[in-house]
Write an enzyme that holds these catalytic residues in place. Structure first.
Site, PDB file in Angstrom:
ATOM      1  N   GLN A  11       7.587   0.802  -1.349  1.00 32.94           N
ATOM      2  CA  GLN A  11       7.742   0.678  -2.795  1.00 32.94           C
ATOM      3  C   GLN A  11       8.352   2.335  -3.249  1.00 32.94           C
ATOM      4  O   GLN A  11       7.767   3.269  -2.854  1.00 32.94           O
ATOM      5  CB  GLN A  11       6.383   0.485  -3.268  1.00 32.94           C
ATOM      6  CG  GLN A  11       6.511   0.276  -4.843  1.00 32.94           C
ATOM      7  CD  GLN A  11       5.225  -0.314  -5.633  1.00 32.94           C
ATOM      8  OE1 GLN A  11       4.403  -0.753  -4.541  1.00 32.94           O
ATOM      9  NE2 GLN A  11       5.289  -0.536  -6.920  1.00 32.94           N
ATOM     10  N   SER A  89       4.134   2.457   4.273  1.00 34.23           N
ATOM     11  CA  SER A  89       3.206   1.768   3.415  1.00 34.23           C
ATOM     12  C   SER A  89       3.663   0.297   3.411  1.00 34.23           C
ATOM     13  O   SER A  89       3.387  -0.555   4.428  1.00 34.23           O
ATOM     14  CB  SER A  89       3.094   2.198   2.034  1.00 34.23           C
ATOM     15  OG  SER A  89       2.200   1.581   0.980  1.00 34.23           O
ATOM     16  N   LEU A  90       4.206  -0.366   2.585  1.00 34.62           N
ATOM     17  CA  LEU A  90       4.548  -1.693   2.337  1.00 34.62           C
ATOM     18  C   LEU A  90       5.398  -2.120   3.396  1.00 34.62           C
ATOM     19  O   LEU A  90       5.537  -3.316   4.084  1.00 34.62           O
ATOM     20  CB  LEU A  90       5.418  -2.083   1.012  1.00 34.62           C
ATOM     21  CG  LEU A  90       5.967  -3.551   0.755  1.00 34.62           C
ATOM     22  CD1 LEU A  90       7.337  -3.800   1.534  1.00 34.62           C
ATOM     23  CD2 LEU A  90       4.891  -4.451   1.181  1.00 34.62           C
ATOM     24  N   ARG A 114      -1.390  -8.556  -1.372  1.00 33.45           N
ATOM     25  CA  ARG A 114      -1.153  -7.161  -1.546  1.00 33.45           C
ATOM     26  C   ARG A 114      -0.626  -6.584  -3.022  1.00 33.45           C
ATOM     27  O   ARG A 114      -1.291  -5.897  -3.784  1.00 33.45           O
ATOM     28  CB  ARG A 114      -0.872  -6.645  -0.796  1.00 33.45           C
ATOM     29  CG  ARG A 114      -0.746  -4.955  -0.499  1.00 33.45           C
ATOM     30  CD  ARG A 114       0.009  -4.642   0.594  1.00 33.45           C
ATOM     31  NE  ARG A 114       0.139  -3.364   1.032  1.00 33.45           N
ATOM     32  CZ  ARG A 114       0.692  -2.190   0.758  1.00 33.45           C
ATOM     33  NH1 ARG A 114       1.762  -2.851  -0.082  1.00 33.45           N
ATOM     34  NH2 ARG A 114       0.677  -0.944   1.360  1.00 33.45           N
ATOM     35  N   HIS A 189      -3.963   3.840  -1.590  1.00 34.62           N
ATOM     36  CA  HIS A 189      -4.220   4.528  -0.201  1.00 34.62           C
ATOM     37  C   HIS A 189      -5.430   5.360  -0.621  1.00 34.62           C
ATOM     38  O   HIS A 189      -5.279   6.555  -0.232  1.00 34.62           O
ATOM     39  CB  HIS A 189      -2.998   5.113   0.125  1.00 34.62           C
ATOM     40  CG  HIS A 189      -1.672   4.091   0.420  1.00 34.62           C
ATOM     41  ND1 HIS A 189      -2.161   3.346   1.555  1.00 34.62           N
ATOM     42  CD2 HIS A 189      -0.629   4.026   0.029  1.00 34.62           C
ATOM     43  CE1 HIS A 189      -0.884   2.695   1.827  1.00 34.62           C
ATOM     44  NE2 HIS A 189      -0.016   2.894   0.926  1.00 34.62           N
ATOM     45  N   GLN A 238      -5.264  -0.187   5.732  1.00 30.52           N
ATOM     46  CA  GLN A 238      -4.217   0.471   5.120  1.00 30.52           C
ATOM     47  C   GLN A 238      -4.455   0.631   3.740  1.00 30.52           C
ATOM     48  O   GLN A 238      -3.842   1.834   3.153  1.00 30.52           O
ATOM     49  CB  GLN A 238      -2.967  -0.211   5.414  1.00 30.52           C
ATOM     50  CG  GLN A 238      -1.670   0.490   5.279  1.00 30.52           C
ATOM     51  CD  GLN A 238      -0.616  -0.283   4.747  1.00 30.52           C
ATOM     52  OE1 GLN A 238      -0.666  -0.809   3.646  1.00 30.52           O
ATOM     53  NE2 GLN A 238       0.585  -0.124   5.572  1.00 30.52           N
TER      54      GLN A 238
END
Length: 306
Positions: A11, A89-90, A114, A189, A238
């Site tokens: 993102q 991340s993503l 998510r 996170h 995560q």
């Protein structure tokens, strides 16, 4: 010997118009159609709409997953699979798709859930710090509750995440050349995402994983892994765990990777890699033209960032 890694941005890398370049290809058409059935809205319409809508977490994450997954298919057909994959991340979901840990539809359903959970989260804050004193930051984090190091992107760039009050305390304590508040509603996170993570895990438990065809380096545990159970457990951590990208980049050198392709829009990961992995050749792929010039990338042996 050429050893290649693929990395996938998350993102923040999205851009209006992404995906349009290959929307008429049969394989891409099929995936866009499947995505619309799963999501209830058109990825292409969102990607070609206004920037503010695309930037909303609810839409950003599925759009990036779909576009990057299509690029994976095109790239794999042209070059075969790489020797290593990782995503920020993503982007880790696309890395798992690229390694054939799960199919496109399963990955998209996970990303959809998510994105919904993260989009609806509230009460958190995230801030990026550039060119700071790491020892000073570590000490401040140790002394302050409700704030953590969310993204350890490089030696000179991190993101902290927590309650607005706690993030402000860190920002006030730590000297940095630049501090930037991120336009997000939640403390991504961080442990503050625990409730959202618990809801996500119920969906994750229902998805079957396969052993990876190529090793995957995960955000929360930056070492290569193949096993389906280990990869699933890492992904389960995560949402509340830190993105340890600085350590991931060091793994590329340790694995003797010679070429890295950033698969997806933007240049964010190449910017970080250029400073950390100076000896590795870099390339970005998010258009058909860039796909068609990969032979030049491998043959010249130059660090490229186009």
């Amino acid at each position: 010997m050429t050893k290649t890694a693929w990395v996938f941005p998350g993102q923040g890398s999205q851009s209006v118009g992404m995906g349009a370049d290959f929307q008429d290809l049969p394989g891409a058409k099929y995936k866009f159609k499947i995505a619309e059935k799963i999501l209830g809205w058109s990825v292409l319409d969102i990607c070609q709409g206004d920037e503010s809508t695309l930037a909303r977490t609810l839409y950003t994450q599925p759009c990036l997953y779909v576009v990057e997954s299509i690029l994976v298919d095109l790239l794999a057909k042209k070059t075969g699979l790489p020797q290593l994959v990782a995503g920020h991340s993503l982007g880790e979901y696309v890395a798992l798709y690229a390694a054939k840990v799960f199919d496109f539809e399963s990955g998209l359903r996970l990303v959809k859930k998510r994105a919904e959970l993260m989009d609806s989260s509230a009460g958190g804050k995230m801030a990026a710090l550039m060119k700071f004193d790491r020892s000073q930051l570590n000490a401040a984090l140790a002394e302050t509750d409700n704030v953590v190091l969310a993204n350890d992107n490089s030696e000179g760039q991190v993101v902290i995440s927590g309650t607005p009050e706690a993030v402000k305390k860190i920002v006030d304590k730590v000297k940095a050349k630049r501090i930037m508040s991120l336009n997000v509603s939640g403390a991504f996170h961080s442990p503050l995402m625990y409730e959202a993570s618990a809801q996500f895990l119920r969906v994750l438990d229902s998805v079957s994983f396969n052993d990876a065809k190529v090793p995957v380096i995960s955000n929360v545990q930056p070492t290569p892994a193949f096993g389906k159970e280990e990869l699933k457990q890492r992904l389960a951590q995560q949402m509340t765990g830190s993105v340890r990208w600085r350590e991931i980049m060091l793994q590329f050198t340790q694995a003797e990777i010679t070429h890295i392709i950033e698969v997806g829009p933007g240049k964010a990961l190449r910017g970080l890699l250029k400073r950390t992995c100076r000896e590795i050749n870099l390339r970005g792929v998010d258009t058909l033209e860039q796909l068609n010039t990969l032979e030049q990338f491998y043959s010249k042996g130059l660090v490229l960032s186009s």
